[in-house]
Design an enzyme around this catalytic site. Structure first.
Site, PDB file in Angstrom:
ATOM      1  N   CYS A  35      33.086  60.406  48.580  1.00 33.03           N
ATOM      2  CA  CYS A  35      34.164  61.039  49.342  1.00 33.03           C
ATOM      3  C   CYS A  35      34.823  62.128  48.507  1.00 33.03           C
ATOM      4  CB  CYS A  35      35.220  60.004  49.741  1.00 33.03           C
ATOM      5  SG  CYS A  35      36.535  60.719  50.768  1.00 33.03           S
ATOM      6  N   CYS A  81      41.023  52.626  48.137  1.00 41.09           N
ATOM      7  CA  CYS A  81      39.692  52.726  48.761  1.00 41.09           C
ATOM      8  C   CYS A  81      38.587  52.758  47.718  1.00 41.09           C
ATOM      9  CB  CYS A  81      39.628  53.996  49.621  1.00 41.09           C
ATOM     10  SG  CYS A  81      37.988  54.303  50.299  1.00 41.09           S
ATOM     11  N   GLY A  84      33.300  58.709  53.246  1.00 38.46           N
ATOM     12  CA  GLY A  84      33.547  60.147  53.324  1.00 38.46           C
ATOM     13  C   GLY A  84      34.717  60.560  54.187  1.00 38.46           C
ATOM     14  N   GLU A  85      35.189  61.771  53.933  1.00 43.20           N
ATOM     15  CA  GLU A  85      36.262  62.364  54.738  1.00 43.20           C
ATOM     16  C   GLU A  85      35.613  63.395  55.663  1.00 43.20           C
ATOM     17  OE1 GLU A  85      39.526  62.167  55.696  1.00 43.20           O
ATOM     18  OE2 GLU A  85      38.811  63.872  56.868  1.00 43.20           O
ATOM     19  N   SER A  98      37.871  59.435  62.234  1.00 37.94           N
ATOM     20  CA  SER A  98      39.054  59.064  61.443  1.00 37.94           C
ATOM     21  C   SER A  98      39.228  60.016  60.272  1.00 37.94           C
ATOM     22  CB  SER A  98      38.881  57.636  60.915  1.00 37.94           C
ATOM     23  OG  SER A  98      39.923  57.328  60.016  1.00 37.94           O
ATOM     24  N   SER A 144      44.521  58.016  59.291  1.00 35.73           N
ATOM     25  CA  SER A 144      44.822  56.973  58.311  1.00 35.73           C
ATOM     26  C   SER A 144      46.213  57.229  57.758  1.00 35.73           C
ATOM     27  CB  SER A 144      43.790  57.012  57.186  1.00 35.73           C
ATOM     28  OG  SER A 144      42.524  56.740  57.705  1.00 35.73           O
ATOM     29  N   LEU A 145      47.197  56.570  58.330  1.00 36.77           N
ATOM     30  CA  LEU A 145      48.586  56.865  57.982  1.00 36.77           C
ATOM     31  C   LEU A 145      49.036  56.058  56.760  1.00 36.77           C
ATOM     32  CD1 LEU A 145      50.819  58.682  59.167  1.00 36.77           C
ATOM     33  CD2 LEU A 145      51.707  56.640  60.307  1.00 36.77           C
ATOM     34  N   ASN A 183      40.964  45.158  52.307  1.00 34.65           N
ATOM     35  CA  ASN A 183      39.742  44.514  51.851  1.00 34.65           C
ATOM     36  C   ASN A 183      39.590  44.787  50.349  1.00 34.65           C
ATOM     37  OD1 ASN A 183      37.222  43.287  52.011  1.00 34.65           O
ATOM     38  ND2 ASN A 183      36.219  45.247  52.398  1.00 34.65           N
ATOM     39  N   CYS A 219      36.480  31.504  56.028  1.00 31.65           N
ATOM     40  CA  CYS A 219      36.326  32.071  54.694  1.00 31.65           C
ATOM     41  C   CYS A 219      35.543  31.166  53.761  1.00 31.65           C
ATOM     42  CB  CYS A 219      37.707  32.355  54.108  1.00 31.65           C
ATOM     43  SG  CYS A 219      37.644  33.309  52.624  1.00 31.65           S
TER      44      CYS A 219
HETATM   45  N1  SAH Z   1      37.948  59.131  55.154  1.00 27.76           N
HETATM   46  C1  SAH Z   1      38.344  58.766  56.450  1.00 27.76           C
HETATM   47  C2  SAH Z   1      37.394  57.823  57.157  1.00 27.76           C
HETATM   48  C3  SAH Z   1      36.775  56.701  56.358  1.00 27.76           C
HETATM   49  S1  SAH Z   1      37.798  55.399  55.809  1.00 27.76           S
HETATM   50  C4  SAH Z   1      39.739  58.173  56.416  1.00 27.76           C
HETATM   51  O1  SAH Z   1      40.244  57.892  55.337  1.00 27.76           O
HETATM   52  O2  SAH Z   1      40.333  58.038  57.485  1.00 27.76           O
HETATM   53  C5  SAH Z   1      38.078  54.374  57.243  1.00 27.76           C
HETATM   54  C6  SAH Z   1      39.391  53.577  57.186  1.00 27.76           C
HETATM   55  O3  SAH Z   1      39.301  52.507  56.235  1.00 27.76           O
HETATM   56  C7  SAH Z   1      40.559  54.428  56.748  1.00 27.76           C
HETATM   57  O4  SAH Z   1      41.692  54.161  57.560  1.00 27.76           O
HETATM   58  C8  SAH Z   1      40.798  53.936  55.349  1.00 27.76           C
HETATM   59  O5  SAH Z   1      42.096  54.196  54.941  1.00 27.76           O
HETATM   60  C9  SAH Z   1      40.475  52.465  55.458  1.00 27.76           C
HETATM   61  N2  SAH Z   1      40.198  51.799  54.178  1.00 27.76           N
HETATM   62  C10 SAH Z   1      39.718  52.348  53.037  1.00 27.76           C
HETATM   63  N3  SAH Z   1      39.620  51.412  52.074  1.00 27.76           N
HETATM   64  C11 SAH Z   1      40.021  50.238  52.614  1.00 27.76           C
HETATM   65  C12 SAH Z   1      40.131  48.904  52.127  1.00 27.76           C
HETATM   66  N4  SAH Z   1      39.777  48.598  50.881  1.00 27.76           N
HETATM   67  N5  SAH Z   1      40.575  47.947  52.970  1.00 27.76           N
HETATM   68  C13 SAH Z   1      40.889  48.245  54.255  1.00 27.76           C
HETATM   69  N6  SAH Z   1      40.803  49.492  54.768  1.00 27.76           N
HETATM   70  C14 SAH Z   1      40.390  50.482  53.960  1.00 27.76           C
HETATM   71 FE1  SF4 Z   2      38.435  56.422  51.230  1.00 25.36          FE
HETATM   72 FE2  SF4 Z   2      38.917  57.822  53.498  1.00 25.36          FE
HETATM   73 FE3  SF4 Z   2      40.453  58.129  51.312  1.00 25.36          FE
HETATM   74 FE4  SF4 Z   2      37.938  59.004  51.299  1.00 25.36          FE
HETATM   75  S1  SF4 Z   2      39.617  59.766  52.557  1.00 25.36           S
HETATM   76  S2  SF4 Z   2      38.967  57.920  49.630  1.00 25.36           S
HETATM   77  S3  SF4 Z   2      36.915  57.428  52.516  1.00 25.36           S
HETATM   78  S4  SF4 Z   2      40.226  56.267  52.555  1.00 25.36           S
END
Ligand code: SAH
Ligand code: SF4
Length: 405
Positions: A147, A154, A206-207, A238, A260-261, A337, A380
């Site tokens: 990404c 993340c 990825g973004e 997203s 992703s807020l 997660n 779980c």
């Molecule tokens: N890059 C984009 C799309 C991919 S991530 C984005 O950030 O929106 C998809 C979603 O998973 C996003 O809302 C991101 O914030 C969330 N995400 C990333 N890591 C995570 C984690 N460890 N646990 C839960 N959600 C996570």
């Molecule tokens: Fe992860 Fe999305 Fe942030 Fe990239 S933009 S680092 S995929 S949460």
């Protein structure tokens, strides 16, 4: 969250836009799978198909690729033998290769896909996830290897960006998934309503808005009504908040939008999603407010990852509602997660419920299905011993990302 807690997290989350380390280098014999109509026409030109025939040939091949899902040029019986031979000499019909598969007890499948093509080092790999539910099946696809950004919660963000996916690799994930789920015939039936893949979310690695053109062309191939035929209303992209490109998503792709807020103040969002330093909340929410075609039936989904003691207070929940006022919105709470080395914990289940209640009371659909969540958390212990299976938390996060209402 207190100012000092935000400051502590902040130190580790400076804004970095990573540069791709590698570019896509096509293999000597490239695949036609995933190509757009324009790219197919160009490929046919290279194979010697005269200009005046190209439109018709593209249409024929389009059907074989995206309605029938053929693996072999010889199956393209509407083409002459000579043309089939000429195509087979220059091109392949290879999909991204399935390198590993994890299947969960509830049918969720996580695939590691290896991309064909020349690389300087190790092969390029991406993740793709299939999440079946009673009334739909959602495929979660990737837009980059790694990404561009580095959100602090993340796992993908910790990877060096390797490269952007091509449009063909983006649409190719859907083709591969149709193969794997033996979904071609169901999808091609009169109504297609029994198909396994009914929805797509661009929420893998990825973004997507840092790879705009390829994502646009790939999704337009996926949505084409004469081919893969997944309606744009069932595709959700997203973004972590690349504000200037949000209007382009509406104008050039026209799919549903998720944002992703994760935080309700700039201070905290700077620490979690460092892109916020470039496009702060006000700018992001302005872009959302102007997203074309919004209505109560067509809302933006705001994703909110639940981080214990960081963004999960009831005051945060109330501030979230205030912040989204006036925007047709859905709110999706995603249980965090954890991954090796991550510095956050997932909120306690009781806290997620309380947070969700505040949101529900404000008139939003209950964003996490409590009974299902409980079931999965309860499972779980059973899952722990099977290391190749998805963890309960991972499944829960994936389900939330499938955007179940
Ligand atoms: N890059 C984009 C799309 C991919 S991530 C984005 O950030 O929106 C998809 C979603 O998973 C996003 O809302 C991101 O914030 C969330 N995400 C990333 N890591 C995570 C984690 N460890 N646990 C839960 N959600 C996570
Ligand atoms: Fe992860 Fe999305 Fe942030 Fe990239 S933009 S680092 S995929 S949460």
């Amino acid at each position: 969250m207190t100012t000092s807690a935000a400051a502590e997290i902040e130190t580790a989350a400076t804004f970095v836009e990573k540069r791709p380390l590698e570019r896509y280098v096509a293999p000597a014999q490239p695949s036609l799978v995933g190509l757009s109509r324009d790219a197919l026409a160009e490929a046919l030109g290279a194979a010697g198909v005269p200009d005046r025939q190209r439109r018709m040939r593209v249409q024929q091949i389009w059907q074989w690729l995206y309605v029938r899902g053929v693996h072999d040029f010889d199956a393209m019986t509407t083409l002459s033998k000579d043309l089939r031979a000429a195509l087979a000499e220059r091109f392949t019909l290879l999909r991204p290769e399935l390198a590993a598969e994890q299947i969960s007890v509830d049918g969720t499948r996580k695939w590691l896909l290896r991309l064909p093509g020349e690389t300087a080092g190790a092969p390029h790999e991406i993740e793709c996830v299939y999440i079946p539910e009673t009334d739909r099946g959602t495929l979660c696809i990737s837009s980059q290897v790694g990404c561009t950004l580095n959100c602090s919660f993340c796992h993908t963000g910790t990877q060096r960006l390797v490269r952007n996916l091509t449009a063909a690799e983006i649409a190719g994930q859907v083709v591969l998934a149709r193969d794997r789920l033996e979904d071609w015939e169901r999808a091609a039936s009169a109504t297609g309503d029994k198909r396994q893949i009914s929805n797509i979310v661009v929420m893998g690695m990825g973004e997507p808005l840092y790879n705009f053109e390829a994502v646009r062309d790939g999704l337009n191939t996926v949505a084409d009504g004469d081919g893969l035929s997944i309606s744009k209303r069932r595709i959700t992209l997203s973004t972590s908040g690349v504000a200037p490109n949000i209007a382009r998503v509406g104008a050039e792709i026209g799919v549903m939008l998720a944002v992703s807020l994760h935080a309700v103040t700039d201070e905290l969002r700077d620490a979690l999603v460092s892109l916020n330093r470039k496009y702060p909340l006000r700018e992001l929410l302005d872009a959302c407010r102007h997203y074309p075609g919004l209505s109560n039936a067509r809302r933006i989904t705001f994703e909110y990852v639940m981080l214990k003691g960081v963004n999960d207070s009831l005051a945060d929940a109330r501030a979230l509602i205030r912040l989204l006022k006036g925007i047709p919105a859905k709110i999706n709470l995603i249980p965090f997660n954890p991954w090796p080395g991550s510095k956050y914990e997932c909120s306690d289940w009781e806290q997620i419920e309380k947070f969700s209640e505040v949101i529900f009371d404000a008139g939003y659909a209950s964003p996490v299905r409590t009974p299902r969540g409980r079931d999965i958390l309860a499972a779980c212990g059973q899952l722990k011993s099977a290391s190749e299976k998805l963890s309960a938390r991972e499944r829960l996060a994936l389900r939330a990302m499938a955007m179940t209402d």
